[in-house]
Motif scaffolding. Structure first.
Motif, PDB file in Angstrom:
ATOM      1  N   VAL A  32     -38.611 -31.578 -12.751  1.00 40.89           N
ATOM      2  CA  VAL A  32     -39.100 -30.225 -12.494  1.00 40.89           C
ATOM      3  C   VAL A  32     -38.589 -29.856 -11.110  1.00 40.89           C
ATOM      4  O   VAL A  32     -38.910 -30.517 -10.123  1.00 40.89           O
ATOM      5  N   PHE A  33     -37.757 -28.823 -11.044  1.00 41.09           N
ATOM      6  CA  PHE A  33     -37.165 -28.351  -9.794  1.00 41.09           C
ATOM      7  C   PHE A  33     -37.689 -26.952  -9.536  1.00 41.09           C
ATOM      8  O   PHE A  33     -37.658 -26.093 -10.417  1.00 41.09           O
ATOM      9  N   SER A  34     -38.160 -26.712  -8.305  1.00 37.26           N
ATOM     10  CA  SER A  34     -38.607 -25.357  -7.974  1.00 37.26           C
ATOM     11  C   SER A  34     -38.244 -25.024  -6.541  1.00 37.26           C
ATOM     12  O   SER A  34     -38.157 -25.897  -5.682  1.00 37.26           O
ATOM     13  N   ASP A  35     -38.002 -23.758  -6.328  1.00 38.37           N
ATOM     14  CA  ASP A  35     -37.790 -23.205  -4.991  1.00 38.37           C
ATOM     15  C   ASP A  35     -38.417 -21.815  -4.991  1.00 38.37           C
ATOM     16  O   ASP A  35     -38.982 -21.402  -6.007  1.00 38.37           O
ATOM     17  N   TYR A  77     -35.419 -32.511   5.660  1.00 41.25           N
ATOM     18  CA  TYR A  77     -35.342 -31.277   6.453  1.00 41.25           C
ATOM     19  C   TYR A  77     -33.871 -30.993   6.661  1.00 41.25           C
ATOM     20  O   TYR A  77     -33.135 -31.849   7.156  1.00 41.25           O
ATOM     21  N   TRP A  78     -33.425 -29.792   6.274  1.00 39.31           N
ATOM     22  CA  TRP A  78     -32.001 -29.517   6.195  1.00 39.31           C
ATOM     23  C   TRP A  78     -31.656 -28.097   6.639  1.00 39.31           C
ATOM     24  O   TRP A  78     -32.508 -27.229   6.722  1.00 39.31           O
ATOM     25  N   ASP A  79     -30.363 -27.930   6.899  1.00 41.33           N
ATOM     26  CA  ASP A  79     -29.758 -26.613   7.044  1.00 41.33           C
ATOM     27  C   ASP A  79     -28.771 -26.458   5.893  1.00 41.33           C
ATOM     28  O   ASP A  79     -27.942 -27.350   5.653  1.00 41.33           O
ATOM     29  N   MET A  80     -28.897 -25.377   5.161  1.00 40.51           N
ATOM     30  CA  MET A  80     -27.953 -25.069   4.093  1.00 40.51           C
ATOM     31  C   MET A  80     -26.959 -24.048   4.641  1.00 40.51           C
ATOM     32  O   MET A  80     -27.355 -23.035   5.232  1.00 40.51           O
ATOM     33  N   HIS A  81     -25.683 -24.326   4.449  1.00 42.57           N
ATOM     34  CA  HIS A  81     -24.607 -23.425   4.875  1.00 42.57           C
ATOM     35  C   HIS A  81     -23.899 -22.960   3.597  1.00 42.57           C
ATOM     36  O   HIS A  81     -23.476 -23.786   2.792  1.00 42.57           O
ATOM     37  N   PHE A  82     -23.794 -21.646   3.420  1.00 44.37           N
ATOM     38  CA  PHE A  82     -23.111 -21.155   2.230  1.00 44.37           C
ATOM     39  C   PHE A  82     -22.494 -19.794   2.497  1.00 44.37           C
ATOM     40  O   PHE A  82     -22.849 -19.102   3.455  1.00 44.37           O
ATOM     41  N   SER A  83     -21.558 -19.436   1.639  1.00 46.44           N
ATOM     42  CA  SER A  83     -21.028 -18.074   1.657  1.00 46.44           C
ATOM     43  C   SER A  83     -20.983 -17.568   0.224  1.00 46.44           C
ATOM     44  O   SER A  83     -20.820 -18.343  -0.727  1.00 46.44           O
ATOM     45  N   SER A  99     -37.179 -30.128   1.618  1.00 45.37           N
ATOM     46  CA  SER A  99     -37.405 -30.517   0.232  1.00 45.37           C
ATOM     47  C   SER A  99     -38.465 -31.599   0.173  1.00 45.37           C
ATOM     48  O   SER A  99     -38.484 -32.501   1.012  1.00 45.37           O
ATOM     49  N   GLN A 100     -39.311 -31.489  -0.831  1.00 42.19           N
ATOM     50  CA  GLN A 100     -40.273 -32.545  -1.137  1.00 42.19           C
ATOM     51  C   GLN A 100     -39.856 -33.135  -2.472  1.00 42.19           C
ATOM     52  O   GLN A 100     -39.747 -32.423  -3.469  1.00 42.19           O
ATOM     53  N   VAL A 108     -35.579 -38.886  -9.108  1.00 46.56           N
ATOM     54  CA  VAL A 108     -36.500 -37.818  -8.719  1.00 46.56           C
ATOM     55  C   VAL A 108     -37.050 -37.151  -9.973  1.00 46.56           C
ATOM     56  O   VAL A 108     -36.288 -36.734 -10.854  1.00 46.56           O
ATOM     57  N   ILE A 109     -38.368 -37.062 -10.041  1.00 49.26           N
ATOM     58  CA  ILE A 109     -39.050 -36.425 -11.175  1.00 49.26           C
ATOM     59  C   ILE A 109     -39.521 -35.013 -10.813  1.00 49.26           C
ATOM     60  O   ILE A 109     -39.697 -34.157 -11.663  1.00 49.26           O
ATOM     61  N   ASN A 110     -39.716 -34.758  -9.510  1.00 51.64           N
ATOM     62  CA  ASN A 110     -40.145 -33.445  -9.037  1.00 51.64           C
ATOM     63  C   ASN A 110     -39.429 -33.146  -7.724  1.00 51.64           C
ATOM     64  O   ASN A 110     -39.427 -33.972  -6.817  1.00 51.64           O
ATOM     65  N   HIS A 111     -38.801 -31.987  -7.649  1.00 50.39           N
ATOM     66  CA  HIS A 111     -38.051 -31.561  -6.461  1.00 50.39           C
ATOM     67  C   HIS A 111     -38.498 -30.141  -6.136  1.00 50.39           C
ATOM     68  O   HIS A 111     -38.323 -29.228  -6.936  1.00 50.39           O
ATOM     69  N   ARG A 112     -39.098 -29.985  -4.970  1.00 46.98           N
ATOM     70  CA  ARG A 112     -39.539 -28.652  -4.546  1.00 46.98           C
ATOM     71  C   ARG A 112     -38.905 -28.320  -3.211  1.00 46.98           C
ATOM     72  O   ARG A 112     -39.029 -29.070  -2.248  1.00 46.98           O
ATOM     73  N   ASP A 113     -38.199 -27.186  -3.159  1.00 53.11           N
ATOM     74  CA  ASP A 113     -37.561 -26.706  -1.934  1.00 53.11           C
ATOM     75  C   ASP A 113     -38.384 -25.582  -1.331  1.00 53.11           C
ATOM     76  O   ASP A 113     -38.923 -24.728  -2.053  1.00 53.11           O
ATOM     77  N   TYR A 114     -38.426 -25.579  -0.005  1.00 49.90           N
ATOM     78  CA  TYR A 114     -39.099 -24.536   0.763  1.00 49.90           C
ATOM     79  C   TYR A 114     -38.084 -23.941   1.731  1.00 49.90           C
ATOM     80  O   TYR A 114     -37.426 -24.683   2.463  1.00 49.90           O
ATOM     81  N   PHE A 115     -37.948 -22.614   1.722  1.00 48.30           N
ATOM     82  CA  PHE A 115     -37.074 -21.930   2.676  1.00 48.30           C
ATOM     83  C   PHE A 115     -37.457 -20.452   2.734  1.00 48.30           C
ATOM     84  O   PHE A 115     -38.179 -19.951   1.878  1.00 48.30           O
ATOM     85  N   ASP A 116     -36.948 -19.785   3.741  1.00 43.16           N
ATOM     86  CA  ASP A 116     -37.206 -18.364   3.968  1.00 43.16           C
ATOM     87  C   ASP A 116     -36.257 -17.542   3.089  1.00 43.16           C
ATOM     88  O   ASP A 116     -35.048 -17.520   3.336  1.00 43.16           O
ATOM     89  N   VAL A 117     -36.797 -16.895   2.080  1.00 38.91           N
ATOM     90  CA  VAL A 117     -35.975 -16.092   1.169  1.00 38.91           C
ATOM     91  C   VAL A 117     -35.304 -14.938   1.918  1.00 38.91           C
ATOM     92  O   VAL A 117     -34.175 -14.572   1.616  1.00 38.91           O
TER      93      VAL A 117
END
Length: 141
Positions: A32-35, A77-83, A99-100, A108-117
């Motif tokens: 289960v992946f959520s963001d 705890y990460w920085d995502m860089h994208f274009s 990410s938790q 990994v059975i559960n992956h939850r990302d947190y970031f500022d939309v």
């Protein structure tokens, strides 16, 4: 558990649109992946999510700043860089997040990302981004 988290990070850093089969080596079939924008269940749907993500970005990478393990949980705890063609005039965007991860054995059975939309999306959309930036300036003045 530390080794499982290190393996997860190593595989994540290798991911591209050419090797999404690697997802099966780090995620359980019933992942289960959520963001803040999506919720995906199952490895097939997660693979489709990644296919779509890679099809819509010019580049994407993660810089892992810190990581912790507590029992069956990993925290990144990460920085995502994208274009992206439709955001920020195709210039690179950096978004901080974390990410938790919950492990079941080695996967990994559960992956939850947190970031500022707003940092990811809203501030980088033509016209809307200008309005948001103006509002932010007024709020701190």
């Amino acid at each position: 558990m530390e080794q499982h988290l290190s393996n997860f990070v190593d595989i994540y850093n290798q991911l591209s649109d050419k090797n999404l089969n690697l997802l099966r080596s780090i995620y359980d079939d019933s992942i289960v992946f959520s963001d803040p924008l999506h919720k995906v269940e199952g490895i097939e749907d997660l693979t489709k999510y990644f296919e779509n993500m890679y099809a819509n970005v010019n580049s994407i990478s993660f810089d892992i700043k810190e990581h912790y393990v507590i029992d069956d949980k990993g925290f990144l705890y990460w920085d995502m860089h994208f274009s992206h063609n439709k955001l920020n005039n195709r210039k690179s965007i950096t978004v901080a997040g974390h990410s938790q991860l919950t492990f079941k054995g080695e996967k990994v059975i559960n992956h939850r990302d947190y970031f500022d939309v707003g940092a990811l999306l809203y501030r980088n959309i033509p016209l809307l981004g200008s309005v948001i930036k103006t509002l932010e300036k007024r709020a701190v003045s």
